[in-house]
Design an enzyme around this catalytic site. Structure first.
Site, PDB file in Angstrom:
ATOM      1  N   ARG A 189      30.504  10.624 -20.176  1.00 44.18           N
ATOM      2  CA  ARG A 189      29.637  11.451 -21.242  1.00 44.18           C
ATOM      3  C   ARG A 189      29.685  13.465 -20.330  1.00 44.18           C
ATOM      4  NH1 ARG A 189      26.031   8.546 -20.915  1.00 44.18           N
ATOM      5  NH2 ARG A 189      25.298   9.147 -18.989  1.00 44.18           N
ATOM      6  N   ASP A 206      24.841  11.907 -14.313  1.00 46.63           N
ATOM      7  CA  ASP A 206      23.825  11.750 -15.051  1.00 46.63           C
ATOM      8  C   ASP A 206      22.883  12.047 -14.158  1.00 46.63           C
ATOM      9  OD1 ASP A 206      22.437  12.225 -16.875  1.00 46.63           O
ATOM     10  OD2 ASP A 206      22.130  11.127 -18.129  1.00 46.63           O
ATOM     11  N   HIS A 217      24.951   6.246 -28.462  1.00 44.55           N
ATOM     12  CA  HIS A 217      24.323   6.238 -28.621  1.00 44.55           C
ATOM     13  C   HIS A 217      23.727   8.034 -29.120  1.00 44.55           C
ATOM     14  CE1 HIS A 217      25.267   9.080 -25.598  1.00 44.55           C
ATOM     15  NE2 HIS A 217      26.527   8.477 -25.006  1.00 44.55           N
ATOM     16  N   ASP A 270       1.305  -1.323   0.347  1.00 46.66           N
ATOM     17  CA  ASP A 270       0.083  -0.548   0.418  1.00 46.66           C
ATOM     18  C   ASP A 270       0.525   1.232   0.572  1.00 46.66           C
ATOM     19  OD1 ASP A 270       0.763  -0.478   2.656  1.00 46.66           O
ATOM     20  OD2 ASP A 270      -1.149  -0.563   3.725  1.00 46.66           O
ATOM     21  N   GLU A 317      27.151  16.502 -20.960  1.00 40.92           N
ATOM     22  CA  GLU A 317      25.654  16.805 -21.275  1.00 40.92           C
ATOM     23  C   GLU A 317      25.688  17.506 -21.000  1.00 40.92           C
ATOM     24  OE1 GLU A 317      22.834  13.851 -20.067  1.00 40.92           O
ATOM     25  OE2 GLU A 317      21.252  14.377 -21.777  1.00 40.92           O
ATOM     26  N   ASP A 334      19.000  18.007 -17.404  1.00 43.41           N
ATOM     27  CA  ASP A 334      19.185  16.392 -17.919  1.00 43.41           C
ATOM     28  C   ASP A 334      21.006  16.888 -18.044  1.00 43.41           C
ATOM     29  OD1 ASP A 334      20.381  14.291 -18.476  1.00 43.41           O
ATOM     30  OD2 ASP A 334      18.991  14.342 -20.656  1.00 43.41           O
ATOM     31  N   HIS A 368      22.952   3.195 -18.754  1.00 45.24           N
ATOM     32  CA  HIS A 368      22.206   2.978 -18.112  1.00 45.24           C
ATOM     33  C   HIS A 368      22.064   2.670 -16.678  1.00 45.24           C
ATOM     34  CE1 HIS A 368      19.389   3.708 -21.161  1.00 45.24           C
ATOM     35  NE2 HIS A 368      20.051   4.627 -21.256  1.00 45.24           N
ATOM     36  N   GLU A 402      24.963  15.624 -26.064  1.00 41.08           N
ATOM     37  CA  GLU A 402      25.051  14.939 -25.256  1.00 41.08           C
ATOM     38  C   GLU A 402      26.282  14.283 -25.817  1.00 41.08           C
ATOM     39  OE1 GLU A 402      22.390  11.953 -23.067  1.00 41.08           O
ATOM     40  OE2 GLU A 402      21.250  12.483 -23.737  1.00 41.08           O
ATOM     41  N   TYR A 430      32.906   5.861 -24.583  1.00 37.46           N
ATOM     42  CA  TYR A 430      33.009   4.286 -23.245  1.00 37.46           C
ATOM     43  C   TYR A 430      33.647   3.025 -24.101  1.00 37.46           C
ATOM     44  CZ  TYR A 430      29.163   7.505 -22.857  1.00 37.46           C
ATOM     45  OH  TYR A 430      27.854   8.087 -22.757  1.00 37.46           O
ATOM     46  N   HIS A 480      13.273  12.985 -21.557  1.00 37.82           N
ATOM     47  CA  HIS A 480      12.906  13.239 -23.198  1.00 37.82           C
ATOM     48  C   HIS A 480      11.838  13.312 -23.830  1.00 37.82           C
ATOM     49  CE1 HIS A 480      15.990   9.208 -22.824  1.00 37.82           C
ATOM     50  NE2 HIS A 480      16.875  10.570 -22.547  1.00 37.82           N
ATOM     51  N   HIS A 515      18.283  14.653 -27.548  1.00 36.72           N
ATOM     52  CA  HIS A 515      16.850  14.796 -27.280  1.00 36.72           C
ATOM     53  C   HIS A 515      16.528  16.028 -27.101  1.00 36.72           C
ATOM     54  CE1 HIS A 515      17.031  14.229 -23.012  1.00 36.72           C
ATOM     55  NE2 HIS A 515      18.304  13.295 -23.308  1.00 36.72           N
TER      56      HIS A 515
HETATM   57  N1  GLY Z   1      19.555  11.573 -18.358  1.00 39.56           N
HETATM   58  C1  GLY Z   1      18.964  10.832 -19.760  1.00 39.56           C
HETATM   59  C2  GLY Z   1      19.440  11.332 -20.490  1.00 39.56           C
HETATM   60  O1  GLY Z   1      20.438  11.658 -20.851  1.00 39.56           O
HETATM   61  O2  GLY Z   1      18.837  10.877 -21.581  1.00 39.56           O
HETATM   62 MN    MN Z   2      19.438  13.043 -22.026  1.00 38.64          MN
HETATM   63 MN    MN Z   3      20.843  12.935 -19.075  1.00 39.76          MN
END
Ligand code: GLY
Ligand code: MN
Ligand code: MN
Length: 434
Positions: A402, A256, A346, A36, A404, A267, A239, A380, A384, A357, A350
């Site tokens: 990375r 991140d 990647h 709950d 970003e 982000d 991720h 970003e 890697y 996103h 975005h």
């Molecule tokens: N934090 C998710 C991305 O960078 O797309």
């Molecule tokens: Mn992002």
């Molecule tokens: Mn991110």
């Protein structure tokens, strides 16, 4: 956000819909975490964009030109007992007085009232496929009317994808939205600075995460998404969010993480050495990713295609990887073959807005869309290099970088909303060794 902002959005939506139409927009359901206990409640972004109404169990209905009122809100009624246990409710009066609905009905009357509202509407704007249970109800209301149709009742003839119209509106940010996103980015930048200050060998990843969360909450924010705080080998997991390993001397830490402020996300990713000093290999990869990011950000301006920043980043990364001996061959061919994907798997960004996103089309047909003033996107790039990478000397292993930032397209170019988070090697090292 000012009520005027919500009302001007509703007006624009209804102008686009035209007469003889209806839009039906439910908010998000409460979600159970376990038994709950519930997850913290977050309204549906489309619903909140148009209403500013923060409570669950609500459905907004818009009927352009309806004499009795164009904006109908179904919501929970006031209930002294329930409010003592679960918190305050606006109720039907609050829906009209505070949230400017023309008319409010109890949510329990949805099945009885909605078919009546549908009766004189030819087109139904609705987003199918998000909530299967609600989809069934909408189809049920229309079918009930169709059965009555034989006795002369006017029934809707057409379903229109509401998200098509609404998501293009959401893609272009107003002045108020930009102010809010700038604030979200500034708070997130503060959190990254705090993480850099606090980081040292021997801490656990979650202890650095705690610094980020502390800063978010100090400013009334929640995380915009699950924070990624990955040291060493974990920096190479895109991720990663277990955030439960110790941080070791000599390794990198990739964070991140960013705040959501008044329903708008930022982000941000920063990567820095756990001990405050980059090794030569870490620095080489870091500088390369940073150069790629600068090249990509340079491409953010009205008229350039969505793909331009990504292509610029890929070019810089591939030439750099060849120079460092990590890729072999002619850069132009390596780009053509997408050989860089071994280390950069990647895309470069975005849309960013109420959802991290965010909504909005990237292509029209087969063609990338052009950037326009008022859009916000992330930039970003990353590299890697996992442990055990075939043919790659050990000194490069476990380097995951990375960088970003959140970038607004302005009439003449761009503004980096997250610029307050340090990213040059000199700035990071100075901050961390102070
Ligand atoms: N934090 C998710 C991305 O960078 O797309
Ligand atoms: Mn992002
Ligand atoms: Mn991110």
């Amino acid at each position: 956000m000012d009520q005027k902002e919500f009302s001007s959005r509703r007006k624009r939506l209804m102008q686009t819909m035209g007469r003889g139409t209806i839009a039906i927009i439910p908010t998000a359901p409460v979600r159970v975490r376990n038994r709950d206990s519930e997850y913290p409640y977050r309204p549906d972004s489309d619903f909140h964009y148009l209403t500013g109404f923060p409570e669950p169990e609500a459905v907004a209905v818009f009927i352009p030109g309806r004499k009795e009122g164009q904006y109908v809100l179904f919501c929970r009624e006031r209930d002294q007992h329930a409010e003592i246990w679960h918190g305050r409710r606006a109720g039907l009066r609050g829906a009209c007085e505070t949230f400017s609905a023309d008319h409010a009905y109890p949510i329990t009357e949805l099945d009885a009232v909605l078919p009546e509202l549908l009766e004189h509407c030819g087109r139904v704007f609705y987003t199918l496929g998000h909530n299967a249970e609600f989809d069934q109800r909408v189809v049920g209301w229309v079918n009930r009317l169709r059965q009555k149709g034989r006795s002369g009742v006017h029934t809707p003839g057409e379903f229109v994808a509401l998200d098509h119209v609404l998501h293009d509106m959401r893609l272009f940010k107003s002045k108020a939205e930009i102010r809010t996103m700038r604030r979200a980015a500034n708070i997130s930048a503060l959190a990254h600075v705090q993480a850099m200050r606090a980081c040292r060998p021997g801490l656990f990843e979650y202890q650095v995460e705690a610094e980020l969360l502390h800063t978010f909450r100090q400013h009334g924010c929640v995380p915009a998404y699950n924070s990624i705080v990955g040291g060493g080998a974990n920096s190479c997991i895109l991720h990663y969010n277990e955030n439960n390993m110790p941080l070791n001397d000599g390794e990198l830490l990739l964070i991140d993480a960013a705040a959501e402020y008044e329903f708008y996300a930022s982000d941000i990713t920063r990567t820095f050495p756990v001990n405050g000093c980059f090794s030569p290999e870490q620095k080489a990869i870091y500088e390369l990713v940073l150069a790629a990011q600068y090249a990509a950000i340079e491409k953010v301006k009205p008229g350039n295609l969505w793909s331009a920043p990504h292509e610029a980043a890929v070019k810089v990364l591939t030439y750099g990887l060849v120079k460092l001996g990590l890729l072999k061959g002619k850069p132009a061919q390596l780009i053509e073959d997408q050989s860089y994907r071994r280390f950069y798997m990647h895309r470069t960004g975005h849309w960013l807005g109420m959802d991290v996103h965010d909504v909005g089309e990237y292509k029209f047909g087969d063609h990338w869309r052009a950037l326009e003033s008022g859009m916000v996107l992330t930039v970003e790039p990353g590299l890697y290099i996992s442990a055990g990478s075939k043919g790659i000397a050990k000194k490069w292993w476990n380097i995951g970088v990375r960088i970003e930032d959140d970038v607004l397209v302005t009439p003449t170019g761009h503004e980096v909303l997250s610029a307050a988070a340090p990213k040059s090697v000199a700035d990071i090292e100075a901050l961390m060794t102070r």
